[in-house]
Design a protein around this motif. Structure first.
Motif, PDB file in Angstrom:
ATOM      1  N   PRO A  58      27.894  56.595  21.690  1.00 45.71           N
ATOM      2  CA  PRO A  58      29.047  55.792  21.361  1.00 45.71           C
ATOM      3  C   PRO A  58      28.433  54.142  21.408  1.00 45.71           C
ATOM      4  CG  PRO A  58      29.544  56.933  23.546  1.00 45.71           C
ATOM      5  CD  PRO A  58      27.969  57.271  23.191  1.00 45.71           C
ATOM      6  N   LYS A  59      29.477  53.477  20.522  1.00 41.81           N
ATOM      7  CA  LYS A  59      29.360  51.925  20.243  1.00 41.81           C
ATOM      8  C   LYS A  59      30.446  51.339  20.369  1.00 41.81           C
ATOM      9  CE  LYS A  59      28.488  52.303  15.305  1.00 41.81           C
ATOM     10  NZ  LYS A  59      28.898  53.637  14.945  1.00 41.81           N
ATOM     11  N   TRP A  60      30.292  50.149  21.060  1.00 46.29           N
ATOM     12  CA  TRP A  60      31.559  49.367  20.924  1.00 46.29           C
ATOM     13  C   TRP A  60      31.005  47.699  20.940  1.00 46.29           C
ATOM     14  CZ3 TRP A  60      29.708  52.172  24.962  1.00 46.29           C
ATOM     15  CH2 TRP A  60      29.296  51.617  25.962  1.00 46.29           C
ATOM     16  N   MET A  61      31.909  46.765  21.019  1.00 42.06           N
ATOM     17  CA  MET A  61      31.479  45.191  20.868  1.00 42.06           C
ATOM     18  C   MET A  61      32.175  44.711  22.090  1.00 42.06           C
ATOM     19  SD  MET A  61      32.017  42.466  18.420  1.00 42.06           S
ATOM     20  CE  MET A  61      30.853  42.904  16.937  1.00 42.06           C
ATOM     21  N   MET A  62      31.143  43.916  22.665  1.00 41.92           N
ATOM     22  CA  MET A  62      31.930  43.377  24.246  1.00 41.92           C
ATOM     23  C   MET A  62      32.549  42.392  23.796  1.00 41.92           C
ATOM     24  SD  MET A  62      30.348  45.231  26.676  1.00 41.92           S
ATOM     25  CE  MET A  62      30.743  44.419  27.848  1.00 41.92           C
ATOM     26  N   ARG A  63      33.385  42.130  24.789  1.00 40.25           N
ATOM     27  CA  ARG A  63      34.403  41.059  24.394  1.00 40.25           C
ATOM     28  C   ARG A  63      33.884  39.572  24.148  1.00 40.25           C
ATOM     29  NH1 ARG A  63      35.630  36.243  26.508  1.00 40.25           N
ATOM     30  NH2 ARG A  63      34.706  36.979  28.588  1.00 40.25           N
ATOM     31  N   GLN A  64      32.742  39.426  24.915  1.00 39.44           N
ATOM     32  CA  GLN A  64      31.938  38.051  24.818  1.00 39.44           C
ATOM     33  C   GLN A  64      31.396  37.998  23.291  1.00 39.44           C
ATOM     34  OE1 GLN A  64      31.750  40.090  27.298  1.00 39.44           O
ATOM     35  NE2 GLN A  64      31.755  39.107  29.120  1.00 39.44           N
ATOM     36  N   THR A  95      48.586  35.937  26.739  1.00 38.73           N
ATOM     37  CA  THR A  95      49.544  36.345  25.704  1.00 38.73           C
ATOM     38  C   THR A  95      49.361  37.732  25.198  1.00 38.73           C
ATOM     39  OG1 THR A  95      49.776  34.096  25.103  1.00 38.73           O
ATOM     40  CG2 THR A  95      50.659  35.603  23.622  1.00 38.73           C
ATOM     41  N   PRO A  96      49.797  38.775  25.314  1.00 39.86           N
ATOM     42  CA  PRO A  96      49.722  40.050  25.092  1.00 39.86           C
ATOM     43  C   PRO A  96      49.313  40.245  23.620  1.00 39.86           C
ATOM     44  CG  PRO A  96      51.134  40.148  26.835  1.00 39.86           C
ATOM     45  CD  PRO A  96      50.921  38.702  26.382  1.00 39.86           C
ATOM     46  N   ALA A  97      50.089  39.673  22.749  1.00 40.91           N
ATOM     47  CA  ALA A  97      49.861  39.651  21.275  1.00 40.91           C
ATOM     48  C   ALA A  97      48.737  39.305  20.885  1.00 40.91           C
ATOM     49  CB  ALA A  97      51.065  39.050  20.612  1.00 40.91           C
ATOM     50  N   LEU A  98      48.251  37.936  21.362  1.00 40.31           N
ATOM     51  CA  LEU A  98      47.217  37.488  20.961  1.00 40.31           C
ATOM     52  C   LEU A  98      45.983  38.288  21.463  1.00 40.31           C
ATOM     53  CD1 LEU A  98      47.968  33.516  21.183  1.00 40.31           C
ATOM     54  CD2 LEU A  98      47.782  34.865  19.380  1.00 40.31           C
ATOM     55  N   ALA A  99      45.968  38.549  22.853  1.00 46.71           N
ATOM     56  CA  ALA A  99      44.885  39.140  23.360  1.00 46.71           C
ATOM     57  C   ALA A  99      44.691  40.752  22.599  1.00 46.71           C
ATOM     58  CB  ALA A  99      45.261  39.731  24.826  1.00 46.71           C
ATOM     59  N   ALA A 100      45.824  41.160  22.219  1.00 42.93           N
ATOM     60  CA  ALA A 100      45.685  42.535  21.206  1.00 42.93           C
ATOM     61  C   ALA A 100      45.097  41.980  20.159  1.00 42.93           C
ATOM     62  CB  ALA A 100      47.090  43.153  21.204  1.00 42.93           C
ATOM     63  N   GLU A 101      45.456  41.247  19.359  1.00 42.56           N
ATOM     64  CA  GLU A 101      44.744  40.681  18.008  1.00 42.56           C
ATOM     65  C   GLU A 101      43.365  40.601  18.239  1.00 42.56           C
ATOM     66  OE1 GLU A 101      43.765  39.676  14.339  1.00 42.56           O
ATOM     67  OE2 GLU A 101      45.521  40.722  15.076  1.00 42.56           O
ATOM     68  N   VAL A 102      42.888  39.812  19.134  1.00 46.02           N
ATOM     69  CA  VAL A 102      41.387  39.575  19.385  1.00 46.02           C
ATOM     70  C   VAL A 102      40.515  40.648  19.880  1.00 46.02           C
ATOM     71  CG1 VAL A 102      41.506  36.919  19.451  1.00 46.02           C
ATOM     72  CG2 VAL A 102      41.564  38.374  21.512  1.00 46.02           C
ATOM     73  N   THR A 103      41.282  41.667  20.673  1.00 50.41           N
ATOM     74  CA  THR A 103      40.586  42.895  20.858  1.00 50.41           C
ATOM     75  C   THR A 103      40.420  43.705  19.654  1.00 50.41           C
ATOM     76  OG1 THR A 103      41.571  42.742  23.006  1.00 50.41           O
ATOM     77  CG2 THR A 103      40.856  44.995  22.107  1.00 50.41           C
ATOM     78  N   LEU A 104      41.460  43.888  18.767  1.00 46.52           N
ATOM     79  CA  LEU A 104      41.231  44.612  17.407  1.00 46.52           C
ATOM     80  C   LEU A 104      40.307  44.214  16.136  1.00 46.52           C
ATOM     81  CD1 LEU A 104      45.206  45.529  17.371  1.00 46.52           C
ATOM     82  CD2 LEU A 104      43.162  47.071  17.520  1.00 46.52           C
ATOM     83  N   GLN A 105      40.084  42.711  16.454  1.00 49.92           N
ATOM     84  CA  GLN A 105      39.403  42.184  15.370  1.00 49.92           C
ATOM     85  C   GLN A 105      37.888  42.964  15.089  1.00 49.92           C
ATOM     86  OE1 GLN A 105      39.636  38.036  16.507  1.00 49.92           O
ATOM     87  NE2 GLN A 105      41.416  37.731  15.225  1.00 49.92           N
ATOM     88  N   PRO A 106      37.330  43.057  16.025  1.00 51.71           N
ATOM     89  CA  PRO A 106      36.023  43.855  15.853  1.00 51.71           C
ATOM     90  C   PRO A 106      35.980  45.111  15.460  1.00 51.71           C
ATOM     91  CG  PRO A 106      35.869  42.847  18.211  1.00 51.71           C
ATOM     92  CD  PRO A 106      37.434  42.768  17.493  1.00 51.71           C
ATOM     93  N   THR A 131      33.540  51.668  12.727  1.00 53.06           N
ATOM     94  CA  THR A 131      33.021  52.816  13.319  1.00 53.06           C
ATOM     95  C   THR A 131      32.691  52.621  14.675  1.00 53.06           C
ATOM     96  OG1 THR A 131      30.565  51.849  12.819  1.00 53.06           O
ATOM     97  CG2 THR A 131      31.637  53.256  10.892  1.00 53.06           C
ATOM     98  N   LEU A 132      33.401  51.600  15.055  1.00 60.88           N
ATOM     99  CA  LEU A 132      33.306  51.463  16.810  1.00 60.88           C
ATOM    100  C   LEU A 132      33.790  52.499  17.420  1.00 60.88           C
ATOM    101  CD1 LEU A 132      33.726  47.701  17.075  1.00 60.88           C
ATOM    102  CD2 LEU A 132      31.577  48.836  17.413  1.00 60.88           C
ATOM    103  N   ASP A 133      33.289  53.090  18.405  1.00 59.81           N
ATOM    104  CA  ASP A 133      33.945  53.904  19.225  1.00 59.81           C
ATOM    105  C   ASP A 133      34.933  53.818  20.296  1.00 59.81           C
ATOM    106  OD1 ASP A 133      32.577  56.413  18.162  1.00 59.81           O
ATOM    107  OD2 ASP A 133      30.960  55.152  18.722  1.00 59.81           O
ATOM    108  N   ALA A 134      35.100  52.362  20.854  1.00 55.34           N
ATOM    109  CA  ALA A 134      36.020  51.690  21.743  1.00 55.34           C
ATOM    110  C   ALA A 134      36.293  50.284  21.708  1.00 55.34           C
ATOM    111  CB  ALA A 134      35.249  52.011  23.230  1.00 55.34           C
ATOM    112  N   MET A 135      37.255  50.051  22.253  1.00 57.60           N
ATOM    113  CA  MET A 135      37.681  48.489  22.363  1.00 57.60           C
ATOM    114  C   MET A 135      37.475  48.107  23.874  1.00 57.60           C
ATOM    115  SD  MET A 135      41.332  48.784  19.999  1.00 57.60           S
ATOM    116  CE  MET A 135      42.029  49.864  20.964  1.00 57.60           C
ATOM    117  N   ILE A 136      37.333  46.816  23.900  1.00 52.25           N
ATOM    118  CA  ILE A 136      37.168  46.147  25.217  1.00 52.25           C
ATOM    119  C   ILE A 136      38.423  45.002  25.250  1.00 52.25           C
ATOM    120  CG2 ILE A 136      35.929  44.725  26.771  1.00 52.25           C
ATOM    121  CD1 ILE A 136      34.593  47.548  26.303  1.00 52.25           C
TER     122      ILE A 136
END
Length: 146
Positions: free
Chosen positions: A27-33, A56-67, A73-78
């Motif tokens: 599996p692959k994912w992109m770290m928050r950093q 701010t949940p809406a902003l945190a969700a937005e930047v989490t979803l960007q990668p 093809t990422l397998d997870a979100m951080i």
């Protein structure tokens, strides 16, 4: 945020690997950093600041979803958050200084400094936004990945 049980995500490769089950690839994912280098992250952060995005949940969700949007093809979100939200929740103010990084208004230098902290903060009041960001992110990802 909903306290109910969520259905398994459509892509559960990371969860299966974590349980020791066979998967077709690692599996692959992109770290928050790593996400902070994406142009869309820079654009989102431009009118605000790091802690406002975390809180701010809406902003945190937005930047989490960007990668995930950029690399489908990422397998997870951080979830976009930071360990620094914990001392802030305990009453230790912190701010991000451009070019320097995190700066606390005061520091723990002696045992008596611990008395300034709230060692049992109300989690829903002080960190509820993290749970809300997880819920918002999962909803917006339509349960595609964990």
């Amino acid at each position: 945020a909903s306290g109910g049980r969520w259905a398994p995500p459509a892509n559960d490769g990371l969860l299966r690997a974590a349980r020791g089950e066979r998967v077709d690839r690692a599996p692959k994912w992109m770290m928050r950093q790593a996400g902070r280098y994406l142009p869309e992250y820079q654009e989102t952060l431009r009118p605000t600041d790091f802690f406002t995005v975390c809180q701010t949940p809406a902003l945190a969700a937005e930047v989490t979803l960007q990668p995930l949007r950029r690399y489908p093809t990422l397998d997870a979100m951080i979830i976009f958050s930071d360990i620094l939200v914990v001392p802030v929740a305990m009453g230790m103010p912190c701010r991000m200084e451009p070019g320097s990084g995190p700066m606390f208004d005061w520091s723990l230098r002696a045992p008596e400094d611990l008395e300034r902290l709230d060692l049992a903060p109300d989690i829903e009041t002080s960190l509820g936004y993290v749970f809300d960001a997880i819920y918002w992110t999962r909803e917006r990802a339509r349960n595609a990945v964990p």
